[in-house]
Design a protein around this motif. Structure first.
Motif, PDB file in Angstrom:
ATOM      1  N   UNK A 326       0.749  -1.019   0.083  1.00 58.54           N
ATOM      2  CA  UNK A 326       0.003  -0.083   0.117  1.00 58.54           C
ATOM      3  C   UNK A 326       0.887   1.389   0.041  1.00 58.54           C
ATOM      4  N   UNK A 327       1.834   1.139   0.493  1.00 59.36           N
ATOM      5  CA  UNK A 327       2.943   2.419   0.724  1.00 59.36           C
ATOM      6  C   UNK A 327       4.016   2.319  -0.460  1.00 59.36           C
ATOM      7  N   UNK A 328       3.785   1.516  -1.520  1.00 57.18           N
ATOM      8  CA  UNK A 328       4.673   1.754  -2.567  1.00 57.18           C
ATOM      9  C   UNK A 328       5.998   0.913  -2.262  1.00 57.18           C
ATOM     10  N   UNK A 329       6.145   0.482  -1.172  1.00 53.01           N
ATOM     11  CA  UNK A 329       7.543  -0.139  -0.727  1.00 53.01           C
ATOM     12  C   UNK A 329       7.963  -1.383  -1.224  1.00 53.01           C
ATOM     13  N   UNK A 330       9.370  -1.571  -1.955  1.00 54.68           N
ATOM     14  CA  UNK A 330       9.576  -3.192  -2.302  1.00 54.68           C
ATOM     15  C   UNK A 330       9.598  -3.833  -1.084  1.00 54.68           C
ATOM     16  N   UNK A 331       9.540  -5.256  -1.356  1.00 44.73           N
ATOM     17  CA  UNK A 331       9.311  -6.206  -0.285  1.00 44.73           C
ATOM     18  C   UNK A 331      10.338  -7.368  -0.557  1.00 44.73           C
ATOM     19  N   UNK A 332      11.104  -7.738   0.468  1.00 47.49           N
ATOM     20  CA  UNK A 332      11.537  -9.159   0.518  1.00 47.49           C
ATOM     21  C   UNK A 332      11.578  -9.519   1.666  1.00 47.49           C
ATOM     22  N   UNK A 333      11.732 -11.046   1.791  1.00 42.04           N
ATOM     23  CA  UNK A 333      11.763 -11.965   3.054  1.00 42.04           C
ATOM     24  C   UNK A 333      12.896 -12.918   3.345  1.00 42.04           C
ATOM     25  N   UNK A 334      13.028 -13.237   4.398  1.00 41.06           N
ATOM     26  CA  UNK A 334      13.999 -14.295   4.621  1.00 41.06           C
ATOM     27  C   UNK A 334      13.596 -15.036   5.751  1.00 41.06           C
ATOM     28  N   UNK A 335      13.784 -16.257   6.032  1.00 36.06           N
ATOM     29  CA  UNK A 335      13.523 -17.254   6.999  1.00 36.06           C
ATOM     30  C   UNK A 335      14.938 -17.208   8.014  1.00 36.06           C
ATOM     31  N   UNK A 336      14.327 -17.437   9.285  1.00 35.49           N
ATOM     32  CA  UNK A 336      15.233 -17.344  10.304  1.00 35.49           C
ATOM     33  C   UNK A 336      15.679 -18.947  10.404  1.00 35.49           C
ATOM     34  N   UNK A 337      16.691 -19.102  11.153  1.00 35.41           N
ATOM     35  CA  UNK A 337      17.104 -20.551  11.597  1.00 35.41           C
ATOM     36  C   UNK A 337      16.961 -21.025  12.819  1.00 35.41           C
ATOM     37  N   UNK A 338      16.641 -22.399  12.917  1.00 29.94           N
ATOM     38  CA  UNK A 338      16.702 -23.060  14.198  1.00 29.94           C
ATOM     39  C   UNK A 338      15.795 -22.624  15.208  1.00 29.94           C
ATOM     40  N   UNK A 339      14.538 -22.356  14.972  1.00 30.17           N
ATOM     41  CA  UNK A 339      13.556 -21.952  15.781  1.00 30.17           C
ATOM     42  C   UNK A 339      13.552 -22.745  17.031  1.00 30.17           C
ATOM     43  N   UNK A 340      13.446 -22.248  18.462  1.00 32.24           N
ATOM     44  CA  UNK A 340      13.631 -23.325  19.572  1.00 32.24           C
ATOM     45  C   UNK A 340      12.376 -22.757  20.584  1.00 32.24           C
ATOM     46  N   UNK A 341      11.388 -23.736  21.051  1.00 28.97           N
ATOM     47  CA  UNK A 341      10.240 -23.313  21.850  1.00 28.97           C
ATOM     48  C   UNK A 341       8.741 -23.217  20.970  1.00 28.97           C
ATOM     49  N   UNK A 342       7.983 -22.623  21.878  1.00 24.90           N
ATOM     50  CA  UNK A 342       6.627 -22.900  21.496  1.00 24.90           C
ATOM     51  C   UNK A 342       6.672 -21.757  20.141  1.00 24.90           C
ATOM     52  N   UNK A 343       5.818 -21.923  19.115  1.00 22.39           N
ATOM     53  CA  UNK A 343       5.974 -21.189  18.102  1.00 22.39           C
ATOM     54  C   UNK A 343       5.931 -19.901  17.968  1.00 22.39           C
ATOM     55  N   UNK A 344       5.009 -19.291  18.840  1.00 19.55           N
ATOM     56  CA  UNK A 344       4.528 -17.860  18.775  1.00 19.55           C
ATOM     57  C   UNK A 344       5.769 -17.208  19.846  1.00 19.55           C
ATOM     58  N   UNK A 345       6.629 -17.812  20.582  1.00 16.81           N
ATOM     59  CA  UNK A 345       7.507 -17.198  21.252  1.00 16.81           C
ATOM     60  C   UNK A 345       8.779 -17.730  21.065  1.00 16.81           C
ATOM     61  N   UNK A 346       8.965 -18.594  19.996  1.00 14.94           N
ATOM     62  CA  UNK A 346      10.382 -19.302  19.674  1.00 14.94           C
ATOM     63  C   UNK A 346      11.415 -18.466  19.462  1.00 14.94           C
ATOM     64  N   UNK A 347      12.687 -18.553  20.102  1.00 14.24           N
ATOM     65  CA  UNK A 347      13.815 -17.812  19.779  1.00 14.24           C
ATOM     66  C   UNK A 347      14.540 -18.504  18.451  1.00 14.24           C
ATOM     67  N   UNK A 348      15.430 -17.957  17.969  1.00 12.04           N
ATOM     68  CA  UNK A 348      15.838 -18.352  16.718  1.00 12.04           C
ATOM     69  C   UNK A 348      17.196 -17.735  16.318  1.00 12.04           C
ATOM     70  N   UNK A 349      17.793 -18.121  15.343  1.00  7.47           N
ATOM     71  CA  UNK A 349      19.155 -17.442  14.879  1.00  7.47           C
ATOM     72  C   UNK A 349      18.932 -16.863  13.494  1.00  7.47           C
ATOM     73  N   UNK A 350      19.304 -15.460  13.300  1.00  3.56           N
ATOM     74  CA  UNK A 350      19.233 -14.864  11.843  1.00  3.56           C
ATOM     75  C   UNK A 350      20.215 -15.694  10.992  1.00  3.56           C
TER      76      UNK A 350
END
Length: 364
Positions: A326-350
């Motif tokens: 909506x704001x006319x911005x470019x968009x990209x995404x990347x996955x984090x690595x090795x999430x640990x813990x319950x999904x909604x609060x899991x820590x991870x590594x960039x």
């Protein structure tokens, strides 16, 4: 070891409570209790082709494409009371299911039944409910709660009609900042207690479109967000210790070194006032950050730029992609690595290598 029966028993209990509430408690149909005084619907312009998003976000995106997208205001005439949990309306002591602003597939929360039947209520001729299911979440506050006032003003509801917010929301710093910025003008703000039903002869319940450019422009103008045509600097949205969800990075030191190498400013939105966040994001040409409410500040950017969103697998929504679009911005995404813990609060590594490559491409 976790009890394997705990979750099923919990779900069974919730279903029994839900059945009892809907089948046994006194209720009234919304259509007979409310007057629809404003209604707009729009066709989603998301297109048929799915954007480049993670697979779990694409699945949700497909579902959202089929949901109605509506803006409306309903008027409930009393004697009516507003429930303290999430704003359900009761008319003559009977609950009106569907009277909150809950969007499709969101379950309305159980009310505090007893507070509507007797007791000393604060009473008003009319009120405008700013109550919302997820009202204390910063994303939903900007996306769902504040735009309700736009609809009230669009309908010409007089400034003498107060707005109602919850005690929990009133305790949030960003709400206090909103008041200090003069957002509500001369309109009275009623803070509803956690166990208090507000009574009124008339209760207005608004709900605006989800992710709406008009509402975002109105918020920018109302809150003083500037328009900046320059590319602007780069910021990394850090989830600090005060973040309500603990989805932090275990390799945080590496993350900070990466940002320093590329001249990216590290910011924790929780450490800034609302006015400071508005100014910061309105000037940012590149925003990098994990999926989370801090990214909603993208709506204040009215100039060129990009978003790099970082996801834990199986967590997230398309909201920040939609805001960037909506704001006319470019968009990209990347996955984090090795999430640990319950999904909604899991820590991870960039994924340092993947993010650094993206930064080199975006920053030249």
């Amino acid at each position: 070891m976790a009890n394997p029966y705990t979750k099923p028993l919990h779900l069974v209990r919730k279903r029994i409570v839900r059945w009892a509430e809907h089948g046994l408690m006194p209720a009234i149909e919304r259509e007979s209790a409310a007057q629809l005084i404003h209604h707009e619907s729009r066709q989603k312009d998301w297109g048929v082709d799915l954007p480049d998003l993670p697979e779990h976000i694409q699945a949700l995106y497909r579902v959202w494409q089929t949901d109605p997208d509506e803006s409306w205001v309903r008027l409930y005439r009393g004697p009516a009371t507003l429930d303290p949990v999430a704003g359900l309306v009761f008319v003559r002591g009977r609950v009106v299911w569907g009277s909150t602003d809950a969007r499709p597939r969101v379950r309305e929360r159980s009310p505090k039944w007893q507070v509507h039947w007797g007791g000393d209520h604060r009473r008003f001729d009319a009120v405008i409910s700013l109550r919302s299911i997820f009202e204390t979440n910063y994303f939903h506050y900007l996306n769902d709660v504040l735009p309700k006032l736009r609809l009230a003003e669009q309908l010409g509801l007089p400034e003498s009609i107060p707005v109602v917010v919850s005690e929990r929301l009133a305790a949030c710093r960003f709400f206090a900042d909103t008041v200090r910025l003069g957002f509500f003008g001369g309109r009275q703000v009623i803070v509803q207690g956690a166990r208090e039903a507000i009574a009124a002869k008339e209760i207005y319940v608004p709900s605006d479109f989800d992710c709406d450019r008009v509402a975002y422009d109105w918020l920018c103008d109302r809150l003083g967000a500037g328009c900046h045509a320059d590319k602007g600097g780069a910021i990394y949205v850090h989830r600090g210790a005060s973040s309500p969800n603990r989805r932090g990075y275990r390799n945080e030191a590496e993350v900070f070194r990466l940002m320093a190498r590329h001249g990216v400013r590290v910011v924790d939105p929780a450490e800034y006032s609302l006015a400071e966040q508005i100014d910061l994001f309105s000037r940012a040409g590149l925003v990098i950050g994990p999926h989370g409410a801090g990214l909603v500040n993208l709506l204040f950017r009215r100039g060129p730029g990009d978003l790099l969103e970082l996801f834990n697998p199986n967590i997230g929504t398309p909201h920040y992609y939609l805001i960037a679009r909506l704001r006319g911005l470019g968009y990209r995404w990347r996955y984090n690595l090795s999430p640990q813990g319950k999904e909604n609060v899991a820590s991870s590594e960039m994924d340092i290598a993947a993010v650094e490559l993206a930064l080199k491409e975006l920053m030249g």
